[in-house]
Design an enzyme around this catalytic site. Structure first.
Site, mmCIF file in Angstrom:
data_model
loop_
_atom_site.group_PDB
_atom_site.id
_atom_site.type_symbol
_atom_site.label_atom_id
_atom_site.label_comp_id
_atom_site.label_asym_id
_atom_site.label_seq_id
_atom_site.Cartn_x
_atom_site.Cartn_y
_atom_site.Cartn_z
ATOM 1 C CG LEU A 48 -2.067 -1.128 1.132
ATOM 2 C CD1 LEU A 48 -2.616 -1.108 2.540
ATOM 3 C CD2 LEU A 48 -2.959 -0.692 0.195
ATOM 4 C CG PHE A 66 -5.770 7.113 8.209
ATOM 5 C CD1 PHE A 66 -6.221 5.987 9.009
ATOM 6 C CD2 PHE A 66 -6.476 8.193 8.169
ATOM 7 C CE1 PHE A 66 -7.545 6.015 9.563
ATOM 8 C CE2 PHE A 66 -7.912 8.166 8.242
ATOM 9 C CZ PHE A 66 -8.417 7.083 9.405
ATOM 10 N NE ARG A 70 -9.514 -7.250 13.671
ATOM 11 C CZ ARG A 70 -9.533 -8.246 12.626
ATOM 12 N NH1 ARG A 70 -8.317 -8.799 12.037
ATOM 13 N NH2 ARG A 70 -10.530 -8.676 11.992
ATOM 14 C CE LYS A 72 -12.384 -12.423 14.257
ATOM 15 N NZ LYS A 72 -13.054 -11.079 13.726
ATOM 16 C CG ASP A 99 -12.060 -12.090 10.217
ATOM 17 O OD1 ASP A 99 -11.863 -13.230 10.553
ATOM 18 O OD2 ASP A 99 -13.020 -11.174 10.763
ATOM 19 C CD GLU A 166 -12.147 -8.375 6.777
ATOM 20 O OE1 GLU A 166 -13.239 -9.093 6.879
ATOM 21 O OE2 GLU A 166 -11.810 -7.601 7.868
ATOM 22 C CG HIS A 182 -17.200 -1.100 16.221
ATOM 23 N ND1 HIS A 182 -16.388 -1.253 17.133
ATOM 24 C CD2 HIS A 182 -17.264 -2.507 15.877
ATOM 25 C CE1 HIS A 182 -15.913 -2.338 17.471
ATOM 26 N NE2 HIS A 182 -16.447 -3.145 16.650
HETATM 27 P P1 0O2 Z 1 -13.463 -6.623 14.053
HETATM 28 O O1 0O2 Z 1 -13.375 -6.114 15.336
HETATM 29 O O2 0O2 Z 1 -13.934 -5.478 13.125
HETATM 30 O O3 0O2 Z 1 -12.920 -7.443 13.326
HETATM 31 P P2 0O2 Z 1 -16.855 -13.784 6.522
HETATM 32 O O4 0O2 Z 1 -15.608 -13.475 7.295
HETATM 33 O O5 0O2 Z 1 -16.721 -13.208 5.054
HETATM 34 O O6 0O2 Z 1 -17.185 -15.305 6.657
HETATM 35 P P3 0O2 Z 1 -18.100 -11.826 8.276
HETATM 36 O O7 0O2 Z 1 -17.292 -11.596 9.044
HETATM 37 O O8 0O2 Z 1 -19.578 -11.387 8.224
HETATM 38 O O9 0O2 Z 1 -18.074 -13.045 7.144
HETATM 39 O O10 0O2 Z 1 -17.637 -10.465 6.928
HETATM 40 P P4 0O2 Z 1 -17.965 -8.990 6.635
HETATM 41 O O11 0O2 Z 1 -19.361 -9.042 6.349
HETATM 42 O O12 0O2 Z 1 -17.016 -8.734 5.290
HETATM 43 O O13 0O2 Z 1 -17.750 -8.027 7.787
HETATM 44 C C1 0O2 Z 1 -16.493 -8.543 8.505
HETATM 45 C C2 0O2 Z 1 -16.200 -7.215 9.250
HETATM 46 O O14 0O2 Z 1 -16.595 -5.871 8.504
HETATM 47 C C3 0O2 Z 1 -16.403 -6.831 10.718
HETATM 48 O O15 0O2 Z 1 -15.385 -7.546 11.442
HETATM 49 C C4 0O2 Z 1 -16.546 -5.178 10.676
HETATM 50 O O16 0O2 Z 1 -14.894 -4.756 11.000
HETATM 51 C C5 0O2 Z 1 -16.779 -4.759 9.565
HETATM 52 N N1 0O2 Z 1 -18.455 -4.492 9.396
HETATM 53 C C6 0O2 Z 1 -19.359 -5.434 8.684
HETATM 54 N N2 0O2 Z 1 -20.452 -4.993 8.878
HETATM 55 C C7 0O2 Z 1 -20.305 -3.833 9.803
HETATM 56 C C8 0O2 Z 1 -21.321 -3.121 10.452
HETATM 57 O O17 0O2 Z 1 -22.611 -3.082 10.169
HETATM 58 N N3 0O2 Z 1 -20.789 -1.847 11.044
HETATM 59 C C9 0O2 Z 1 -19.583 -1.855 11.205
HETATM 60 N N4 0O2 Z 1 -19.188 -0.649 12.188
HETATM 61 N N5 0O2 Z 1 -18.449 -2.787 10.854
HETATM 62 C C10 0O2 Z 1 -18.882 -3.685 10.081
HETATM 63 P P5 0O2 Z 1 -15.783 -8.166 12.954
HETATM 64 O O18 0O2 Z 1 -15.377 -9.368 12.982
HETATM 65 O O19 0O2 Z 1 -17.439 -7.850 13.263
HETATM 66 O O20 0O2 Z 1 -15.218 -7.112 14.058
#
Ligand code: 0O2
Length: 229
Positions: A48, A66, A70, A72, A99, A166, A182
């Site tokens: 990047l 920027f 992270r 997990k 992810d 991811e 969030h």
């Molecule tokens: P964190 O703490 O951010 O890591 P998949 O992995 O494809 O099987 P998943 O996990 O539902 O399925 O993937 P998706 O839909 O691509 O979304 C994953 C991440 O996108 C989330 O990670 C969030 O970081 C972000 N995200 C998705 N939907 C929302 C939302 O509605 N609001 C916000 N603020 N962020 C979102 P995690 O694992 O939830 O948490």
């Protein structure tokens, strides 16, 4: 190419995700995998940075504002495995979670998102496994972002491993909404009413309009500049 074929390091069946932290951390194989995911993040960060420097010299602007990264947490890893009906183990983490290593790229304008995604995807050592375009198709709650799961080779002292990362690419405005949503989601102690959901959706729509307007302004300025050259 040497990929990780894990032995079984499953948690005892009655253990809760919150207990996974201590359990995972004591496993050498877990610590080693976390190091490897961290290295995969470093590789993506470098890619990047190179793209941003290149764009800055050749097009006099930086598409990337920027980058945040992270790994997990053990608890989130355990929760996600459990949610997906899988046994909590290092092997299942490696096989089924996309992810564990996460990179968030925050861009200036909407078109920068697609440009950065395209520039990454066309690199020979990048394999795009999955794309979710929540910009063209926002989530029901208003969430917008471009998600890619990529696989890249990482060269370690003992072997080369294909590591999954991811990548979430979004504008400053989308990041603003997602960060606050969030925070609010995790603060809530009571059920979200329909009204709160509706208000957040409205905020997302307003923010999107502003994003589109800012892009139109930049494109107008670009046109003026091109005409005068
Ligand atoms: P964190 O703490 O951010 O890591 P998949 O992995 O494809 O099987 P998943 O996990 O539902 O399925 O993937 P998706 O839909 O691509 O979304 C994953 C991440 O996108 C989330 O990670 C969030 O970081 C972000 N995200 C998705 N939907 C929302 C939302 O509605 N609001 C916000 N603020 N962020 C979102 P995690 O694992 O939830 O948490």
């Amino acid at each position: 190419m040497n990929n990780f074929e894990p032995k079984t390091f499953a948690l005892p069946h009655d253990m809760l995700p919150e207990d996974a932290e201590g359990y995972f951390k004591q496993l050498e194989v877990f610590r080693e995998m976390m190091m490897r995911y961290q290295c995969a993040i470093l590789e993506v960060q470098t890619k990047l940075q190179v793209l941003n420097n290149d764009m800055s010299v050749r097009h006099s602007r930086n598409p990337i504002e920027f980058v945040k990264t992270r790994i997990k947490s053990p608890k989130s890893i355990a929760e996600k495995l459990k949610r997906n009906g899988l046994e909590i183990s290092v092997g299942n983490m490696v096989r089924h979670l996309n992810d564990v290593a996460g990179v968030r790229v925050v861009c200036s304008f909407i078109d920068d998102i697609y440009e950065v995604a395209h520039m990454l995807a066309r690199q020979n050592d990048v394999k795009v496994l999955k794309v979710k375009d929540y910009i063209k198709e926002p989530k029901e709650n208003g969430y917008r972002s471009y998600h890619m799961i990529i696989e890249i080779p990482v060269f370690f002292s003992d072997k080369t491993m294909n590591m999954r990362v991811e990548i979430q690419i979004r504008t400053i405005a989308m990041d603003f909404w997602a960060s606050l949503e969030h925070e609010l989601r995790y603060k809530k102690e009571l059920d979200w009413s329909k009204e709160i959901g509706e208000e957040l959706r409205e905020c997302a729509a307003t923010i999107n309009k502003t994003d589109e307007k800012m892009l139109a302004i930049r494109q107008h300025i670009d046109e003026q500049k091109n005409k005068s050259e």
